[in-house]
Design a protein around this motif. Structure first.
Motif, PDB file in Angstrom:
ATOM      1  N   LEU A  38       0.842  -1.199   0.000  1.00 34.37           N
ATOM      2  CA  LEU A  38       0.000   0.000   0.000  1.00 34.37           C
ATOM      3  C   LEU A  38       0.873   1.244   0.000  1.00 34.37           C
ATOM      4  CD1 LEU A  38      -2.821   1.341   0.312  1.00 34.37           C
ATOM      5  CD2 LEU A  38      -2.497   1.197   2.782  1.00 34.37           C
ATOM      6  N   GLU A  39       0.649   2.113  -0.958  1.00 34.01           N
ATOM      7  CA  GLU A  39       1.373   3.381  -1.038  1.00 34.01           C
ATOM      8  C   GLU A  39       0.472   4.492  -0.504  1.00 34.01           C
ATOM      9  OE1 GLU A  39       4.048   4.011  -4.558  1.00 34.01           O
ATOM     10  OE2 GLU A  39       2.743   2.469  -5.406  1.00 34.01           O
ATOM     11  N   ASN A  40       0.957   5.195   0.505  1.00 36.63           N
ATOM     12  CA  ASN A  40       0.175   6.254   1.141  1.00 36.63           C
ATOM     13  C   ASN A  40       0.724   7.624   0.749  1.00 36.63           C
ATOM     14  OD1 ASN A  40      -1.600   4.599   2.954  1.00 36.63           O
ATOM     15  ND2 ASN A  40       0.382   3.936   3.728  1.00 36.63           N
ATOM     16  N   TYR A  41      -0.157   8.467   0.212  1.00 40.45           N
ATOM     17  CA  TYR A  41       0.247   9.797  -0.239  1.00 40.45           C
ATOM     18  C   TYR A  41      -0.511  10.874   0.534  1.00 40.45           C
ATOM     19  CZ  TYR A  41       2.202   7.378  -4.318  1.00 40.45           C
ATOM     20  OH  TYR A  41       2.922   6.559  -5.148  1.00 40.45           O
ATOM     21  N   TYR A  42       0.101  12.056   0.576  1.00 38.31           N
ATOM     22  CA  TYR A  42      -0.595  13.243   1.070  1.00 38.31           C
ATOM     23  C   TYR A  42      -0.328  14.377   0.089  1.00 38.31           C
ATOM     24  CZ  TYR A  42       3.670  15.713   2.492  1.00 38.31           C
ATOM     25  OH  TYR A  42       4.870  16.370   2.480  1.00 38.31           O
ATOM     26  N   VAL A  43      -1.169  15.394   0.152  1.00 41.91           N
ATOM     27  CA  VAL A  43      -0.967  16.574  -0.682  1.00 41.91           C
ATOM     28  C   VAL A  43      -1.489  17.788   0.076  1.00 41.91           C
ATOM     29  CG1 VAL A  43      -3.189  16.309  -1.892  1.00 41.91           C
ATOM     30  CG2 VAL A  43      -1.324  17.572  -2.986  1.00 41.91           C
ATOM     31  N   ILE A  44      -0.747  18.886   0.026  1.00 40.09           N
ATOM     32  CA  ILE A  44      -1.175  20.138   0.661  1.00 40.09           C
ATOM     33  C   ILE A  44      -1.974  20.939  -0.376  1.00 40.09           C
ATOM     34  CG2 ILE A  44      -0.448  22.263   1.796  1.00 40.09           C
ATOM     35  CD1 ILE A  44       0.205  19.784   3.412  1.00 40.09           C
ATOM     36  N   ALA A  83      -1.868  -4.718  -4.725  1.00 47.45           N
ATOM     37  CA  ALA A  83      -1.321  -3.362  -4.604  1.00 47.45           C
ATOM     38  C   ALA A  83      -2.466  -2.369  -4.451  1.00 47.45           C
ATOM     39  CB  ALA A  83      -0.485  -3.018  -5.831  1.00 47.45           C
ATOM     40  N   GLY A  84      -2.180  -1.221  -3.863  1.00 47.90           N
ATOM     41  CA  GLY A  84      -3.195  -0.191  -3.698  1.00 47.90           C
ATOM     42  C   GLY A  84      -2.574   1.116  -3.251  1.00 47.90           C
ATOM     43  N   CYS A  85      -3.386   2.170  -3.281  1.00 45.23           N
ATOM     44  CA  CYS A  85      -2.889   3.502  -2.915  1.00 45.23           C
ATOM     45  C   CYS A  85      -3.939   4.240  -2.094  1.00 45.23           C
ATOM     46  CB  CYS A  85      -2.578   4.329  -4.167  1.00 45.23           C
ATOM     47  SG  CYS A  85      -1.370   3.584  -5.276  1.00 45.23           S
ATOM     48  N   ILE A  89      -9.675  12.189  -9.089  1.00 43.11           N
ATOM     49  CA  ILE A  89     -10.496  11.004  -9.378  1.00 43.11           C
ATOM     50  C   ILE A  89     -10.694  10.849 -10.888  1.00 43.11           C
ATOM     51  CG2 ILE A  89     -12.800  10.000  -9.096  1.00 43.11           C
ATOM     52  CD1 ILE A  89     -12.868  11.381  -6.310  1.00 43.11           C
ATOM     53  N   ARG A  90     -10.918  11.969 -11.556  1.00 37.34           N
ATOM     54  CA  ARG A  90     -11.098  11.925 -13.016  1.00 37.34           C
ATOM     55  C   ARG A  90      -9.869  11.355 -13.730  1.00 37.34           C
ATOM     56  NH1 ARG A  90     -13.556  17.918 -14.339  1.00 37.34           N
ATOM     57  NH2 ARG A  90     -15.776  17.366 -14.467  1.00 37.34           N
ATOM     58  N   ASN A  91      -8.687  11.713 -13.246  1.00 35.22           N
ATOM     59  CA  ASN A  91      -7.439  11.327 -13.918  1.00 35.22           C
ATOM     60  C   ASN A  91      -6.960   9.925 -13.560  1.00 35.22           C
ATOM     61  OD1 ASN A  91      -7.550  13.868 -14.912  1.00 35.22           O
ATOM     62  ND2 ASN A  91      -5.870  14.688 -13.696  1.00 35.22           N
ATOM     63  N   ARG A  92      -7.635   9.250 -12.624  1.00 33.61           N
ATOM     64  CA  ARG A  92      -7.227   7.897 -12.228  1.00 33.61           C
ATOM     65  C   ARG A  92      -8.090   6.856 -12.921  1.00 33.61           C
ATOM     66  NH1 ARG A  92      -4.736  11.065 -10.029  1.00 33.61           N
ATOM     67  NH2 ARG A  92      -3.289  10.495 -11.648  1.00 33.61           N
ATOM     68  N   ILE A  93      -7.493   5.754 -13.274  1.00 36.39           N
ATOM     69  CA  ILE A  93      -8.272   4.589 -13.709  1.00 36.39           C
ATOM     70  C   ILE A  93      -8.524   3.763 -12.457  1.00 36.39           C
ATOM     71  CG2 ILE A  93      -8.269   2.507 -15.129  1.00 36.39           C
ATOM     72  CD1 ILE A  93      -6.369   3.943 -17.035  1.00 36.39           C
ATOM     73  N   MET A  94      -9.724   3.891 -11.901  1.00 39.49           N
ATOM     74  CA  MET A  94     -10.063   3.206 -10.655  1.00 39.49           C
ATOM     75  C   MET A  94     -11.023   2.058 -10.947  1.00 39.49           C
ATOM     76  SD  MET A  94     -10.688   6.202  -7.839  1.00 39.49           S
ATOM     77  CE  MET A  94      -9.452   7.445  -7.475  1.00 39.49           C
ATOM     78  N   VAL A  95     -10.639   0.855 -10.573  1.00 36.20           N
ATOM     79  CA  VAL A  95     -11.592  -0.252 -10.636  1.00 36.20           C
ATOM     80  C   VAL A  95     -12.657  -0.020  -9.571  1.00 36.20           C
ATOM     81  CG1 VAL A  95     -11.902  -2.744 -10.437  1.00 36.20           C
ATOM     82  CG2 VAL A  95      -9.817  -1.818 -11.457  1.00 36.20           C
ATOM     83  N   LYS A  96     -12.176   0.190  -8.346  1.00 37.93           N
ATOM     84  CA  LYS A  96     -13.062   0.547  -7.236  1.00 37.93           C
ATOM     85  C   LYS A  96     -12.329   1.551  -6.357  1.00 37.93           C
ATOM     86  CE  LYS A  96     -15.959  -3.573  -6.599  1.00 37.93           C
ATOM     87  NZ  LYS A  96     -15.578  -4.295  -7.815  1.00 37.93           N
ATOM     88  N   GLY A  97     -13.020   2.614  -5.983  1.00 36.62           N
ATOM     89  CA  GLY A  97     -12.435   3.613  -5.100  1.00 36.62           C
ATOM     90  C   GLY A  97     -13.345   3.894  -3.925  1.00 36.62           C
ATOM     91  N   LEU A  98     -12.747   4.093  -2.767  1.00 37.70           N
ATOM     92  CA  LEU A  98     -13.500   4.508  -1.571  1.00 37.70           C
ATOM     93  C   LEU A  98     -13.175   5.959  -1.276  1.00 37.70           C
ATOM     94  CD1 LEU A  98     -13.121   1.494   0.904  1.00 37.70           C
ATOM     95  CD2 LEU A  98     -15.097   2.104  -0.467  1.00 37.70           C
ATOM     96  N   ALA A 121      -7.659  -0.744   0.873  1.00 38.02           N
ATOM     97  CA  ALA A 121      -6.973  -1.062  -0.380  1.00 38.02           C
ATOM     98  C   ALA A 121      -5.793  -1.985  -0.078  1.00 38.02           C
ATOM     99  CB  ALA A 121      -6.492   0.220  -1.064  1.00 38.02           C
ATOM    100  N   ALA A 122      -5.235  -2.565  -1.119  1.00 39.96           N
ATOM    101  CA  ALA A 122      -4.048  -3.438  -0.996  1.00 39.96           C
ATOM    102  C   ALA A 122      -4.300  -4.609  -0.063  1.00 39.96           C
ATOM    103  CB  ALA A 122      -2.840  -2.625  -0.525  1.00 39.96           C
ATOM    104  N   ARG A 123      -5.465  -5.244  -0.202  1.00 40.00           N
ATOM    105  CA  ARG A 123      -5.795  -6.374   0.659  1.00 40.00           C
ATOM    106  C   ARG A 123      -5.397  -7.691   0.006  1.00 40.00           C
ATOM    107  NH1 ARG A 123      -8.750  -4.975   4.937  1.00 40.00           N
ATOM    108  NH2 ARG A 123      -9.510  -7.090   5.302  1.00 40.00           N
ATOM    109  N   GLY A 124      -5.029  -8.651   0.845  1.00 39.22           N
ATOM    110  CA  GLY A 124      -4.700  -9.978   0.354  1.00 39.22           C
ATOM    111  C   GLY A 124      -3.509 -10.016  -0.586  1.00 39.22           C
ATOM    112  N   GLY A 125      -2.534  -9.132  -0.368  1.00 44.26           N
ATOM    113  CA  GLY A 125      -1.336  -9.143  -1.195  1.00 44.26           C
ATOM    114  C   GLY A 125      -1.431  -8.327  -2.463  1.00 44.26           C
TER     115      GLY A 125
END
Length: 598
Positions: A236-242, A359-361, A256-265, A353-357
């Motif tokens: 799991l990659e964790n990001y922040y932004v100011i 990848a996720g962000c 969100i628009r610029n990401r290809i998300m299968v599923k997002g929370l 995200a990133a469950r069961g081995g």
């Protein structure tokens, strides 16, 4: 390592359970499973701490089924006994565990074992009927279990639990966070002491330690972490932004628009925020399916969650209801509006995200006043947040984009008063929630630019709040046209008819016909209200201490004993009054007897 774990645990499991595990595809054993399964099978109480997504559910499901199968071979399981109880904080998590166990029970070797799901959101009678037919495993929420234990006498659930073999508290720290401490204490009193108990959580708290001391006998504590320097899944990659307060929504929208998300929370602070953004966000994301879920939705939650699980290219707006324990495959992004109320909440949110081995962000936007949260969360929760601005994907917010987005948001509120109302409620509830942050030394409400935040919400007017100062009014950017707010109509014809009726009465009387108590309840800033509440709490505590020192209070003061002479004098006076009434003496004689001055 995984194969090594599997070889170590395999001898402790029977052939039917092993076959079920293989058929279900669970042929890779995680460290927490390898550590916990042998301990439970050897009748040990277990306290297991592991990062979210590490396979804690199977760590107690597998030994539970193995234990029941062994018991069945020795003596047939009684239909009227409950041998295993699993308690979870939410009905969604209970339903997930129920489905996992149900998959195992479909195998012929385990078909003799029965299971019931006991949760809120449906009739108690259906649960009573399910238990009456026979249930060896009960997966439940604490409130419903407490109701069945204490209120449904005809069911005699305490009697059905006298042969209880194992109790599991899943997400135990969350159970305590949600205020179930007293309920759990009462439930434990109904359960036999000779049992195996397992507490499973991703974090350890002081309250959890208190529960361990109260409900477990010399437990074995297992703490499994993938790295000593992190508390979230390794992939799991964790990001922040100011970001600037007024640009937060626009930034997240473009992100969100610029990401290809299968599923997002998308985690939001309150239920009211979820309701508002559920109306606004789909307008900007026509190519994505947007779902919304929160704790105040009673009947719809299961259906919404099921639809989200099956959909792709979708996003789910939610509160922290979805932050714990739920295993939803293919969640590749977790986006948060702001830091959760408790630091541990960040671990749980991101861990969807990133469950069961896989990848996720995750992404956490912070205001310029909240930048100290990054080193704090690293020290407090061992979560390393990377700066998104260092990535190659840059998102710019231009004035033209601001104007366009705000214009659309204003238009949505002008079209339907319901959206306008939701926006006002969302903003107020969000600000109130912000004052309750556990790390309020870093996230201080007084530092918030309320006008800029209201602009980010796309509000067409600032709510009436004591906290709104002149500087906030100057920050706020609303519609560029004059608006008659009384002219904004509800799309719902029934609500609009009711509003027009009230508006007519208002024009006549000058007072809006509503629940005045409700309107007048919030007349002071939350900070002051909080101080007043604390003062009342201290006064109540002081009164309680005084009462303990002097249990009878004022009544404990000794009354002076009445002498016989005083009683005789009183009887003589009463006799004189009776003689006067019967006209046996004159008024002058009566006055003389009482020494009345004329």
């Amino acid at each position: 390592m995984v194969n090594k774990f599997w070889k170590e645990v395999r001898p402790a499991l029977s052939e039917p359970v092993l076959n079920c595990i293989k058929k279900q595809g669970f042929n890779k054993m995680t460290p927490i499973q390898a550590a916990v399964i042998p301990l439970i099978l050897s009748s040990k109480d277990v306290v297991a701490e592991a990062v979210t997504g590490s396979g804690k559910t199977l760590a107690f499901v597998v030994p539970m089924l193995e234990m029941l199968l062994k018991k069945q071979k020795e003596e047939p399981l009684r239909k009227d006994f409950v041998y295993c109880v699993i308690i979870t904080p939410t009905r969604e998590l209970a339903n997930q565990i129920f489905k996992v166990i149900k998959q195992f029970l479909e195998e012929p070797e385990l078909s003799c074992i029965t299971i019931s799901l006991l949760v809120g959101g449906r009739s108690v009678e259906s649960d009573v009927e399910s238990l009456s037919k026979g249930s060896h495993i009960a997966v439940c929420t604490p409130g419903r279990l407490m109701d069945l234990l204490a209120e449904r006498k005809q069911l005699n659930l305490p009697g059905r639990l006298k042969e209880l073999e194992i109790l599991v508290l899943d997400e135990a720290d969350r159970l305590l966070d949600l205020g179930f401490t007293a309920t759990l204490t009462t439930i434990l009193q109904y359960l036999p002491r000779q049992r195996r108990t397992g507490l499973f959580s991703a974090t350890q708290t002081k309250e959890l330690q208190d529960l361990i001391r109260a409900g477990l006998r010399n437990p074995v504590v297992i703490s499994v972490k993938e790295k000593s320097t992190i508390s979230t899944p390794i992939l799991l990659e964790n990001y922040y932004v100011i970001v600037e307060a007024q640009d937060k929504f626009i930034f997240l929208l473009n992100f969100i628009r610029n990401r290809i998300m299968v599923k997002g929370l998308f985690f939001l602070p309150t239920c009211a925020c979820v309701d508002y953004w559920a109306d606004i966000l789909p307008v900007f994301l026509p190519d994505k399916k947007v779902y919304a879920i929160h704790g105040k939705m009673k009947q719809k939650r299961s259906k919404i969650l099921e639809n989200f699980r099956e959909a792709e290219n979708t996003i789910l707006l939610c509160t922290d209801l979805m932050a714990r324990g739920l295993d939803i495959p293919c969640v590749d992004w977790v986006v948060q509006w702001e830091p959760p109320l408790s630091p541990a909440g960040l671990v749980h949110r991101a861990g969807r995200a990133a469950r069961g081995g896989a990848a996720g962000c995750s992404l956490l936007p912070l205001l310029t006043t909240e930048d100290a949260y990054v080193p704090f969360i690293k020290a407090n929760q061992l979560v390393q947040l990377k700066d998104w601005t260092q990535s190659t994907d840059q998102i710019k917010v231009t004035q033209k984009l601001r104007d366009k987005v705000l214009s659309i948001m204003h238009e949505q509120q002008l079209k339907d008063r319901s959206v306008f109302d939701k926006g006002q409620r969302a903003f107020v509830s969000h600000m109130r929630a912000y004052t309750k942050h556990e790390c309020n030394l870093l996230l201080q409400f007084k530092d918030l630019p309320l006008g800029h935040i209201a602009t980010s919400y796309g509000l067409i007017k600032l709510p009436l709040m004591p906290e709104i100062k002149q500087e906030h009014k100057e920050q706020f950017v609303g519609p560029k046209i004059d608006i008659d707010f009384n002219s904004i109509c509800y799309k719902d014809k029934q609500k609009e008819a009711s509003r027009l009726k009230k508006l007519e009465e208002y024009k006549k009387t000058g007072v809006w016909p509503s629940n005045k108590k409700k309107k007048m309840a919030q007349t002071q800033p939350w900070e002051k209200a909080k101080m007043n509440k604390e003062e009342r709490k201290q006064r109540k505590k002081k009164r309680k201490e005084l009462k303990q020192q002097n249990p009878e209070g004022k009544r404990s003061k000794k009354r002076r004993a009445v002498t016989q002479a005083e009683l005789d004098e009183l009887a003589a006076d009463v006799a004189l009054i009776k003689r006067l009434k019967k006209r046996k003496i004159t008024q002058e004689q009566f006055d003389d007897a009482f020494d009345v001055d004329k």
